[in-house]
Scaffold this motif. Sequence first.
Motif, short mmCIF file in Angstrom:
data_model
loop_
_atom_site.label_atom_id
_atom_site.label_comp_id
_atom_site.label_asym_id
_atom_site.label_seq_id
_atom_site.Cartn_x
_atom_site.Cartn_y
_atom_site.Cartn_z
N PHE A 58 0.74 -1.03 0.09
CA PHE A 58 -0.14 -0.34 -0.33
C PHE A 58 0.67 1.71 0.08
O PHE A 58 0.51 2.22 -0.62
CB PHE A 58 -0.88 0.28 0.98
N GLY A 59 2.09 0.59 0.71
CA GLY A 59 2.61 1.89 0.05
C GLY A 59 3.32 2.33 -1.15
O GLY A 59 3.43 3.87 -1.05
N LYS A 105 -12.76 4.84 1.73
CA LYS A 105 -13.94 4.21 2.20
C LYS A 105 -14.31 3.48 3.17
O LYS A 105 -14.52 3.68 4.03
CB LYS A 105 -15.16 5.17 2.08
N LEU A 106 -13.93 2.34 2.27
CA LEU A 106 -14.34 0.85 2.69
C LEU A 106 -13.65 0.81 3.59
O LEU A 106 -13.70 -0.02 5.20
CB LEU A 106 -14.55 -0.05 1.93
N MET A 107 -12.16 0.69 3.79
CA MET A 107 -11.24 1.06 4.69
C MET A 107 -10.65 1.56 5.99
O MET A 107 -10.73 1.09 6.91
CB MET A 107 -10.10 1.03 3.79
N VAL A 108 -11.43 3.10 5.82
CA VAL A 108 -11.76 3.20 6.87
C VAL A 108 -12.92 2.70 7.96
O VAL A 108 -12.78 2.52 8.88
CB VAL A 108 -11.72 5.51 6.45
N GLN A 109 -14.25 2.72 7.44
CA GLN A 109 -14.98 1.88 7.84
C GLN A 109 -14.45 0.24 8.35
O GLN A 109 -15.32 0.18 10.05
CB GLN A 109 -16.05 1.47 6.55
N ARG A 110 -13.95 -0.07 7.60
CA ARG A 110 -13.25 -1.29 8.55
C ARG A 110 -12.00 -0.87 9.91
O ARG A 110 -12.03 -1.52 10.84
CB ARG A 110 -12.44 -1.74 7.57
N ALA A 111 -11.67 -0.14 9.40
CA ALA A 111 -10.42 0.40 10.80
C ALA A 111 -11.73 0.62 12.00
O ALA A 111 -10.76 0.26 12.83
CB ALA A 111 -9.43 1.74 9.96
N SER A 129 -6.83 -1.78 13.87
CA SER A 129 -6.86 -0.65 13.19
C SER A 129 -6.36 -0.05 13.22
O SER A 129 -5.94 0.84 11.74
CB SER A 129 -8.25 -0.24 14.43
N PRO A 130 -4.48 0.34 13.13
CA PRO A 130 -3.63 0.98 12.86
C PRO A 130 -3.23 0.79 11.38
O PRO A 130 -3.19 1.75 10.69
CB PRO A 130 -2.51 1.01 13.94
N MET A 135 -3.47 2.14 5.44
CA MET A 135 -4.16 1.39 4.40
C MET A 135 -4.97 2.38 3.60
O MET A 135 -4.90 2.59 2.23
CB MET A 135 -4.62 0.11 4.29
N ALA A 136 -5.91 3.13 5.10
CA ALA A 136 -7.03 3.88 3.88
C ALA A 136 -6.52 5.28 4.06
O ALA A 136 -6.21 5.80 2.15
CB ALA A 136 -7.93 4.00 4.85
#
Length: 169
Positions: A58-59, A105-111, A129-130, A135-136
Amino acid sequence: MLTFLDRALRWSTGLMAAMALFTIMWLTLVDVLGRKFLNHSVPGGLEITEVLMVVVIFGALPLVSWRGEHVVFDSLDAYVPSWMHRIQQRLVHLICAIVFAFMAKLMVQRADRFSEYGDITVYLQLPLSPVAWMMAIFLLVTALVHLVFVFVQPPEPPYHGATGEGTGS
């Protein structure tokens, strides 16, 4: 401005991905030597490697998009008129920006869900979560890179042609 963005991406996401890959290399070396000579592997080595692979993948996404080093299917380019090529590129960058923003947005919800449920890794019990937040952020930066290219001509990719050979930069 493009030079500043190039430098910022290389020294942030690119450096982070490179350091994570370098750490994976050393972790693997120590793990293998420990198993071979001490009959003992690095505790939680697999979990650490998994998290570091997330950082590598992701980086590198924003920098890969910025430099145009992603996979490109140009089978129809010979049939697209040259005047339409720039419109096509901008449309593709717009679609990519929307898709990456949606994935962020989906990854924020997952976090948020990971944080709410207190999800952790099995062995080292690291919070998930971090990692999902990271990833988000990388997905959002990638979306912003593509959004920039909707309005600004992207820099020339270092390699040209279907074989990946070229002059390089």
